[in-house]
Scaffold this active site. Structure first.
Site, PDB file in Angstrom:
ATOM      1  N   GLY A 198      78.396   5.075  35.572  1.00  0.00           N
ATOM      2  CA  GLY A 198      76.965   5.324  35.574  1.00  0.00           C
ATOM      3  C   GLY A 198      76.304   4.526  34.468  1.00  0.00           C
ATOM      4  N   GLY A 228      50.351  29.275  34.381  1.00  0.00           N
ATOM      5  CA  GLY A 228      50.926  30.592  34.614  1.00  0.00           C
ATOM      6  C   GLY A 228      51.822  30.578  35.841  1.00  0.00           C
ATOM      7  CD  GLU A 240      65.000   1.186  36.389  1.00  0.00           C
ATOM      8  OE1 GLU A 240      64.630   0.383  35.506  1.00  0.00           O
ATOM      9  OE2 GLU A 240      64.347   1.397  37.436  1.00  0.00           O
ATOM     10  N   GLY A 241      69.140   4.026  32.740  1.00  0.00           N
ATOM     11  CA  GLY A 241      69.531   4.254  31.355  1.00  0.00           C
ATOM     12  C   GLY A 241      69.012   5.581  30.866  1.00  0.00           C
TER      13      GLY A 241
END
Length: 378
Positions: free
Chosen positions: A131, A338, A362-363
């Protein structure tokens, strides 16, 4: 109406202001769209954005640079109106970023189609075991009699299953780790490329787990040179990372708009919710975080547009701060609503689901911190 006074900042030229104003009008007329069928919605958005000319900034002419300020303004504006529209726009640029920056004339023929909204693109980088650490990429590309033979898996691929073409990063083995990767242009109808699974996430987007089994690509499919895949991927992220921050900024501006409406219309204790100093304090904090994010984003975009080769530090700062700040701004908007803040059909509930992924893709935020720290220590 979101604050537009930032357009007078010196980061922008008149053409940027004109683009932002024109896109704002288009968004008001066409967005949001129905997200019931996500695939159909994305295909429709790409076609509509292409027909309107709004995808032109997603690619650059041969020898030209991408205009990062225009990309950021586009993503901020689209995200404020419809997160899926921002996604559709962004992937046309990210998906074909490698071709736009490094492609051959033949490969660049795809850009006319992606800019016109006639073809959908995808960027196949992430894997089940790789990843944030791209150097761990396991998908292989081996030279064979007919070109290259690819085998492996890619996952969490945006536009997976609906894209017409992908840029894929695979291991060609010129050296260990990151130096042994290469980039390839992969048409979606290539035999051996399959969709192993569609991935559902809390803010619906077209994502897929892709399989590659003896996928044969010609020599002409190689983008750049063998072993340049990591450099190409990082160059693409260097451009588009700032735009992720811009999308987060768009979400945050929408959240503040919704919070202001709620605070000025909601009755509490005989007056308005906005009459409470604590509420005023929260609104002030939201506004400060939004402006700080905008300054970092458009600083990074301006530096890149002025010709700086790499903006890894500036882009990391922009993405890190803008996405983290947007999460806080949106969370406060939910709090000020709320019970309605977590109720389906309310904008802030949708924004709460939309923003979370931007702190990962993307990091991830922690990766951005490492990038920034290494730039300081280096």
């Amino acid at each position: 109406m979101a604050d537009r006074s930032f357009l007078s900042w010196p980061f922008f030229e008149e053409r940027h202001r004109a683009h932002a104003q024109a896109l704002e009008g288009w968004c008001a007329a066409h967005l949001p769209v129905d997200h019931g069928d996500v695939d159909a919605a994305c295909k429709g958005l790409v076609a509509a954005l292409g027909a309107g000319g709004w995808l032109q900034p997603t690619a650059a002419g041969a020898g030209e640079a991408l205009d990062v300020r225009t990309l950021c303004l586009s993503r901020e504006t689209l995200a404020r109106h419809d997160g899926l529209a921002d996604f559709a726009f962004a992937m046309q640029g990210l998906g074909m970023g490698a071709v736009s920056l490094f492609g051959t004339p033949a490969q660049r023929e795809w850009l006319a189609r992606t800019r016109a909204g006639q073809a959908i693109s995808g960027f196949a980088l992430t894997e089940p075991g790789a990843g944030s650490d791209v150097a761990q990429t396991a998908t292989t590309a081996v030279r064979g009699p007919q070109g290259w033979v690819l085998n492996g898996e890619k996952t969490y691929i945006s536009n997976g299953g609906i894209a017409d073409v992908y840029v894929i990063i695979a291991r060609t083995g010129e050296a260990p780790g990151a130096k042994g990767l290469s980039a390839f242009l992969l048409p979606a109808d290539t035999p051996g490329l399959t969709v192993l699974d569609r991935i559902e996430v809390m803010a619906p987007h077209p994502l897929a787990h892709l399989g590659l089994s003896d996928v044969v690509l010609p020599e002409a499919a190689l983008i750049g040179k063998p072993g340049e895949g990591f450099k190409i991927a990082m160059s693409v992220l260097d451009v588009f990372r700032s735009t992720v921050g811009a999308a987060a900024l768009g979400f945050a501006r929408r959240a503040l708009d919704e919070a202001l409406v709620r605070a000025t219309r909601e009755r509490a204790g005989g007056g308005r919710l906005a009459d409470y100093q604590m509420v005023q304090g929260h609104l002030a904090d939201m506004a400060v975080q939004i402006d700080a994010a905008a300054l970092l984003i458009y600083r990074a975009a301006w530096v890149k547009d002025m010709g700086q080769a790499r903006i890894s530090r500036e882009a990391a700062m922009a993405k890190l701060y803008a996405t983290e700040a947007a999460q806080k701004v949106i969370d406060m908007a939910v709090q000020l609503h709320g019970g309605d803040g977590v109720r389906s059909g309310f904008a802030v509930e949708s924004l709460y689901r939309e923003i979370r992924a931007l702190r990962i893709y993307e990091g991830a935020s922690d990766v951005q911190r490492v990038v920034i720290a290494r730039s300081l220590l280096g």
